[in-house]
Design an enzyme around this catalytic site. Structure first.
Site: not given
Length: 484
Positions: A158, A181, A183, A235-236, A257-258, A285, A291, A448, A465
Site C-alpha cells: 500500500n 522482499k 510486495a 503487514g497483516s 507493524e501489523l 487517504r 493500517c 505519520s 519506526e
C-alpha cells in the site's frame, strides 16, 4: 498503459551483491495496473536459491559495513534523499501505475519516504552511548551501540516507497546489511528505490532484493538461515505471528507493524468542520488502504446527524477514476480480493440495519473501483466493526457517554492508532491516556511523520519506526567493564 508511466530503464530483476540479475530459474510474474487490468511489467520471480545467494551476500558484507563511518552512511542517505526528490515525478508515475493511488497522493508518498532518508541521515551521526562508575568504584561502565547484523525487511503493497524507505534508512544508518522482499503486487516502486540507493553509492552486498510470488519460500529461507539477526515486517497480524514464531527459533530481534482497527471518536463538543476534515484524511487517504485508516467512527448522538451529513456530502463529491488522470481523488483498490471484501462488509452492515448515506456500489467498467461510501447506524455486530476494512468505506455508530465510547474503542485486539476530536483539553488528555493504542491523533486525521515513533500495541505490533528511537531497533547495546 497510462501515458504518464514510462517503463524505459525500469529494473525488473533481482538485486543481489551489487548486481541486477534474473531469478535462478528464469521465472517471472506479472504486475497489473489495478485501474485498467493491463500488465505493465514482468518481474523476476525469485526462489530459495536466490534467497540463499541474497542472505549470504548480506552476511559477507556485514563486517566491513559495520566498520563504515557514521558520516559515510549519513552521506549515502543524504544523496539518496536528493535523488528521490529529483525523481519525484517518475517514482510517482510508477507507483500510480502499479498501485492505483492518484498522482498527487503518490507524490506525497515520495516526499514522505524521502524525509525518512533525510531523517536517518541525520540520526546516523548521533548514535551514542553512555558511561558511569560501578557502585563499588572498581569499574568504569562503558556502554556502546553496535549494528544488530543482517536484517530481513518485508514491506506491504500500500505504501511501496515509504515503507521501503522507513526500514532501509535506519538499517543503513545503524550499519546493518539487508535482504529485502517487496510486495508482489507493487515491486516496481521498490526496485526503482533500490536503484537510487545504488546510485547514491551504497556498497555491494549491503542491500539485496528478491522479488517473488512465493513470499513464504524466500522469507522462510532467510528466517532459518542462521545469518539474519533481525526481522522488520509491515503487514497483516496473521503473517506477523508466523514470522514471530520463526524468529523465536534463533531468537531474532523483531519489529512488527501489523493490522489496525482505528477508532475515530467525535465528542459532543467537537468542532464538526474540523472533525469532517480529519475524517477525510483518516479515512480516504490511499483509498482507505492504510493500517492507520479510521475503521470505526463513533460519534456522539447529539452531533451524529450534523457530522454524518457533512461527511457524506464531502465523500460524495470525490472523483473516482484512474489515478494517472487529472482530477482523480480516489483510485482503484489493489485487487479483486480487496474489492470483494469491501462489498461484502457493506452488504453485511446493511443487512444488520445500517443505512447507506452515499456510495455502496461498484462503478461500471474495468478496474477494482468501489464508490466511496458512508453508512450510519452501523450496529456493533457488523463485520466491519471487527475487520480491517482497507477500502473507501466509513461506518458511523452513535454513542452517549465518554465511558461507553472508550470501552467500545478499546474492545479490539488491535491498538495501532486512535483519533479523537474535542475542544476540551481535559477530555483530550483523558482520551489520549485511556485509548489502548500506540498513537493518538488529537483533532488531526494524520499521524505519520518521520520525527514520530510509529507503531502500535496489543496485536498491532512490536517496536517503533521513525523518530529518535527508530534507529535503536537496528542497534544492540554492549556494556564493557573497564577496571580503574
Amino acid at each position: 498503459m497510462s501515458s504518464s508511466f514510462d517503463p524505459t530503464g525500469l529494473h525488473t530483476e533481482l538485486f543481489i551483491d551489487g548486481a541486477w540479475q534474473n531469478a535462478a530459474g528464469g521465472a517471472t510474474f506479472p504486475v497489473e495496473n489495478p485501474a485498467t487490468h493491463e500488465i505493465i511489467a514482468h518481474v523476476a520471480d525469485g526462489g530459495s536459491e536466490d534467497a540463499a545467494r541474497a542472505i549470504e551476500a548480506a552476511g559477507r558484507a556485514q563486517t566491513e559495513w559495520a566498520k563504515s563511518t557514521p558520516r559515510a552512511r549519513a552521506d549515502i542517505l543524504r544523496r539518496a534523499f536528493e535523488l528521490v526528490i529529483a525523481n519525484t515525478d517518475r517514482l510517482a508515475a510508477i507507483m500510480t501505475a502499479e498501485m492505483g493511488k492518484p498522482l498527487a497522493e503518490a507524490k506525497g508518498e515520495v516526499a514522505y519516504g524521502a524525509e525518512m532518508l533525510r531523517w536517518f541521515s541525520e540520526e546516523a551521526v548521533r548514535i551514542g552511548g553512555d558511561q558511569a562508575t560501578s557502585v563499588d568504584g572498581k569499574n568504569r561502565i562503558m556502554i556502546t551501540k553496535e549494528p544488530v547484523g543482517p536484517c530481513v525487511l518485508v514491506t506491504p503493497w500500500n505504501f511501496p516507497l515509504a515503507m521501503g524507505a522507513r526500514k532501509i534508512a535506519p538499517a543503513i544508518a545503524a550499519g546493518c546489511t539487508m535482504v529485502f522482499k517487496p510486495a508482489e503486487l507493487t515491486p516496481l516502486t521498490s526496485l526503482a528505490l533500490v536503484e537510487i540507493f545504488r546510485e547514491a553509492g551504497l556498497p555491494d552486498g549491503v542491500l539485496n532484493v528478491v522479488t517473488t510470488s512465493s513470499a513464504s519460500t524466500v522469507v522462510g529461507h532467510w528466517m532459518s538461515s542462521g545469518i539474519a539477526r533481525k526481522v522488520s515486517f509491515t503487514g497483516s497480524t496473521e503473517v506477523g505471528k508466523i514470522l514471530l514464531r520463526q524468529a523465536a527459533e534463533s531468537v531474532m530481534r523483531s519489529s512488527m507493524e501489523l493490522g489496525g482497527n482505528a477508532p475515530f471518536i467525535v465528542l459532543a463538543d467537537a468542532d464538526i468542520e474540523k472533525a469532517v476534515d480529519g475524517a477525510m484524511k483518516a479515512k480516504m487517504r490511499n483509498m482507505g488502504e492504510a493500517c492507520t485508516a479510521a475503521n470505526r467512527f463513533f460519534v456522539h448522538r447529539s452531533v451524529i446527524e450534523e457530522f454524518s451529513e457533512k461527511f457524506a456530502k464531502r465523500i460524495s463529491e470525490l472523483q473516482v477514476g484512474n489515478g494517472a488522470l487529472e482530477g482523480t481523488d480516489v483510485g482503484p483498490l489493489i485487487e479483486q480480493k480487496g474489492l470483494d471484501k469491501v462489498e461484502s462488509l457493506v452488504s453485511d452492515a446493511v443487512a444488520k440495519g445500517a443505512r447507506i448515506l452515499t456510495g455502496g456500489s461498484r462503478p461500471e467498467g474495468p478496474g477494482y473501483f468501489y464508490t466511496p461510501t458512508v453508512l450510519t447506524d452501523v450496529p456493533l455486530d457488523a463485520d466491519m466493526m471487527t475487520t480491517e476494512i482497507f477500502g473507501p468505506v466509513a461506518g458511523i455508530t452513535p454513542f452517549d457517554s465518554e465511558d461507553e465510547v472508550l470501552r467500545l474503542a478499546n474492545d479490539t485486539e488491535w491498538g495501532l492508532v486512535g483519533y479523537v476530536f474535542t475542544e476540551s483539553m481535559e477530555k483530550a488528555l483523558r482520551f489520549s491516556a485511556d485509548l489502548e493504542v500506540g498513537m493518538v491523533g488529537l483533532n488531526t486525521g494524520l499521524v505519520s511523520n518521520p520525527a514520530a515513533p510509529f507503531g502500535g500495541v496489543k496485536q498491532s505490533g512490536l517496536g517503533r519506526e521513525g523518530g529518535k528511537i527508530g534507529i535503536d531497533e537496528f542497534l544492540e547495546t554492549k556494556y564493557t567493564a573497564v577496571a580503574v
